[in-house]
Design a protein around this motif. Structure first.
Motif, PDB file in Angstrom:
ATOM      1  N   TYR A   1       0.811  -1.220   0.000  1.00  0.00           N
ATOM      2  CA  TYR A   1       0.000   0.000   0.000  1.00  0.00           C
ATOM      3  C   TYR A   1       0.843   1.267   0.000  1.00  0.00           C
ATOM      4  O   TYR A   1       0.320   2.362  -0.242  1.00  0.00           O
ATOM      5  CB  TYR A   1      -0.929   0.029   1.223  1.00  0.00           C
ATOM      6  CG  TYR A   1      -1.914  -1.107   1.266  1.00  0.00           C
ATOM      7  CD1 TYR A   1      -2.894  -1.240   0.293  1.00  0.00           C
ATOM      8  CD2 TYR A   1      -1.867  -2.054   2.297  1.00  0.00           C
ATOM      9  CE1 TYR A   1      -3.806  -2.288   0.333  1.00  0.00           C
ATOM     10  CE2 TYR A   1      -2.775  -3.097   2.349  1.00  0.00           C
ATOM     11  CZ  TYR A   1      -3.739  -3.225   1.373  1.00  0.00           C
ATOM     12  OH  TYR A   1      -4.621  -4.253   1.413  1.00  0.00           O
ATOM     13  N   GLY A   2       2.122   1.150   0.324  1.00  0.00           N
ATOM     14  CA  GLY A   2       2.984   2.327   0.359  1.00  0.00           C
ATOM     15  C   GLY A   2       2.682   3.231   1.543  1.00  0.00           C
ATOM     16  O   GLY A   2       2.125   2.809   2.554  1.00  0.00           O
TER      17      GLY A   2
ATOM     18  N   ARG B   1       0.803   6.220   3.463  1.00  0.00           N
ATOM     19  CA  ARG B   1      -0.464   6.959   3.478  1.00  0.00           C
ATOM     20  C   ARG B   1      -0.451   8.082   4.503  1.00  0.00           C
ATOM     21  O   ARG B   1      -1.495   8.564   4.918  1.00  0.00           O
ATOM     22  CB  ARG B   1      -1.633   6.007   3.753  1.00  0.00           C
ATOM     23  CG  ARG B   1      -1.809   4.928   2.688  1.00  0.00           C
ATOM     24  CD  ARG B   1      -2.074   5.550   1.311  1.00  0.00           C
ATOM     25  NE  ARG B   1      -1.790   4.592   0.250  1.00  0.00           N
ATOM     26  CZ  ARG B   1      -2.712   3.912  -0.418  1.00  0.00           C
ATOM     27  NH1 ARG B   1      -3.986   4.076  -0.137  1.00  0.00           N
ATOM     28  NH2 ARG B   1      -2.369   3.084  -1.375  1.00  0.00           N
TER      29      ARG B   1
ATOM     30  N   VAL C   1      -5.683   1.363  -3.418  1.00  0.00           N
ATOM     31  CA  VAL C   1      -4.719   1.319  -4.522  1.00  0.00           C
ATOM     32  C   VAL C   1      -3.375   0.815  -4.005  1.00  0.00           C
ATOM     33  O   VAL C   1      -2.941   1.178  -2.904  1.00  0.00           O
ATOM     34  CB  VAL C   1      -4.558   2.739  -5.116  1.00  0.00           C
ATOM     35  CG1 VAL C   1      -3.423   2.786  -6.129  1.00  0.00           C
ATOM     36  CG2 VAL C   1      -5.859   3.182  -5.753  1.00  0.00           C
TER      37      VAL C   1
ATOM     38  N   ASP D   1       0.345   1.069  -3.934  1.00  0.00           N
ATOM     39  CA  ASP D   1       1.239   2.184  -4.224  1.00  0.00           C
ATOM     40  C   ASP D   1       2.548   1.980  -3.471  1.00  0.00           C
ATOM     41  O   ASP D   1       3.112   2.911  -2.916  1.00  0.00           O
ATOM     42  CB  ASP D   1       0.541   3.485  -3.779  1.00  0.00           C
ATOM     43  CG  ASP D   1       1.254   4.718  -4.313  1.00  0.00           C
ATOM     44  OD1 ASP D   1       1.986   4.583  -5.296  1.00  0.00           O
ATOM     45  OD2 ASP D   1       1.073   5.798  -3.729  1.00  0.00           O
TER      46      ASP D   1
ATOM     47  N   SER E   1       6.108   1.666  -2.111  1.00  0.00           N
ATOM     48  CA  SER E   1       7.279   2.471  -2.435  1.00  0.00           C
ATOM     49  C   SER E   1       8.531   1.608  -2.321  1.00  0.00           C
ATOM     50  O   SER E   1       8.558   0.635  -1.584  1.00  0.00           O
ATOM     51  CB  SER E   1       7.362   3.648  -1.460  1.00  0.00           C
ATOM     52  OG  SER E   1       7.205   3.185  -0.138  1.00  0.00           O
TER      53      SER E   1
ATOM     54  N   GLN F   1       7.485  -2.639  -4.501  1.00  0.00           N
ATOM     55  CA  GLN F   1       7.202  -2.865  -5.923  1.00  0.00           C
ATOM     56  C   GLN F   1       7.319  -4.345  -6.278  1.00  0.00           C
ATOM     57  O   GLN F   1       6.518  -4.876  -7.050  1.00  0.00           O
ATOM     58  CB  GLN F   1       8.163  -2.034  -6.786  1.00  0.00           C
ATOM     59  CG  GLN F   1       7.883  -0.545  -6.762  1.00  0.00           C
ATOM     60  CD  GLN F   1       6.529  -0.205  -7.375  1.00  0.00           C
ATOM     61  OE1 GLN F   1       6.147  -0.744  -8.400  1.00  0.00           O
ATOM     62  NE2 GLN F   1       5.792   0.683  -6.719  1.00  0.00           N
TER      63      GLN F   1
END
Length: 289
Positions: free
Chosen positions: A102-103, A105, A115, A117, A119, A124
């Motif tokens: 999720y990266g 937030r 989404v 996302d 990082s 990835q």
């Protein structure tokens, strides 16, 4: 019934006894520690090394759990056994991913529909691995379940040792929160899913209480009746690049789905119950007074 685990490590070590108690056989691959796999109650296979035996295990498995991290070129299990998996007919396939997909937030909430996302290279790589597994599952009708795990703690993986030996630090980065999960709760989530598969399921596996990391360290110190470790500002802290990268993401992860869809009631809904249980298991005498 048989479960095959790719990368039989810490989490699988807690799932295995739950299944063997129900009469399952568990086979687990390991790069080089068959004794640890056997000690958990699973039949060890070396991989790389025993590819033929692994292929036979894929063919007969009722359930397959993938607990290996992505490598440079993608998912190592898919790289080695994609064709065997395409032919397999398990009732359940589980892939252990991470909430890192999720990266960052900035402390905001995410759920399974958020989404992706992630990082940095690790986030990835996980997003790509999830997608590759979903592609295989769609093409060959495999009952894939994805489990996005928060930070894992449990016996041997808690903050107590660092607090005791004086190496714990409360690294302060304003607004930073992490979600976490006790390894026994991971095991019960996986068990519930294996016993009632519901593809295509994606589940966040975390507790109810995202919290700043320094709060966890402080609570551990108070439980041990030791001085609270010093506060160190994040930008002054000496950290490995790996440790520092974890602070790049701050988010709160929702776990409604494991409760609603799998009927799971968390044994350790927050770090306070989890740490108290770890300490009690370490030292039963600590609960006598």
């Amino acid at each position: 019934m048989e479960l095959l685990v790719f990368g039989h490590g810490y989490s699988a070590g807690y799932l295995t006894p739950l299944l063997t108690a129900r009469g399952w056989r568990v086979t687990g691959t390991t790069r080089g520690d068959p004794d640890r796999v056997a000690a958990a109650g699973a039949h060890p296979l070396r991989w790389p090394g025993q590819e033929d035996e692994v292929r036979a295990a894929i063919a007969r498995a009722d359930a397959i759990l993938v607990s290996t991290a992505p490598a440079e070129g993608g998912d190592p299990v898919l790289a080695a056994f994609r064709d065997d998996l395409a032919r397999a007919r398990p009732a359940w396939v589980g892939y252990l991913s991470t909430t890192g997909v999720y990266g960052d937030r900035q402390g905001g909430w995410v759920d399974e529909g958020s989404v992706l996302d992630g990082s940095g290279p690790r986030g990835q790589a996980r997003i790509r691995a999830e997608a590759d597994w979903q592609t295989l599952a769609r093409a060959h009708d495999l009952p894939l379940h994805i489990f996005r795990l928060a930070g894992i703690y449990g016996p041997g993986r808690g903050p107590f040792q660092k607090v005791r030996d004086g190496t714990a630090r409360r690294i302060i980065k304003p607004g930073q929160v992490f979600s976490r999960i006790h390894v026994e709760d991971i095991a019960q989530v996986l068990l519930a899913s294996i016993l009632s598969p519901a593809p295509v399921g994606i589940y966040n596996v975390c507790d109810d209480d995202p919290a700043p990391p320094q709060d966890v360290i402080e609570h551990a110190a108070r439980l041990l009746d030791l001085p609270v470790p010093p506060a160190v500002p994040f930008d002054q802290a000496q950290m490995s690049p790996m440790a520092r990268s974890f602070y790049g993401d701050s988010k709160r992860v929702r776990n409604d789905r494991i409760k609603r869809d799998l009927g799971v009631s968390l044994r350790y809904p927050d770090y306070r119950t989890g740490l108290a249980a770890l300490l009690a298991a370490e030292d039963p005498a600590s609960h006598c007074h």
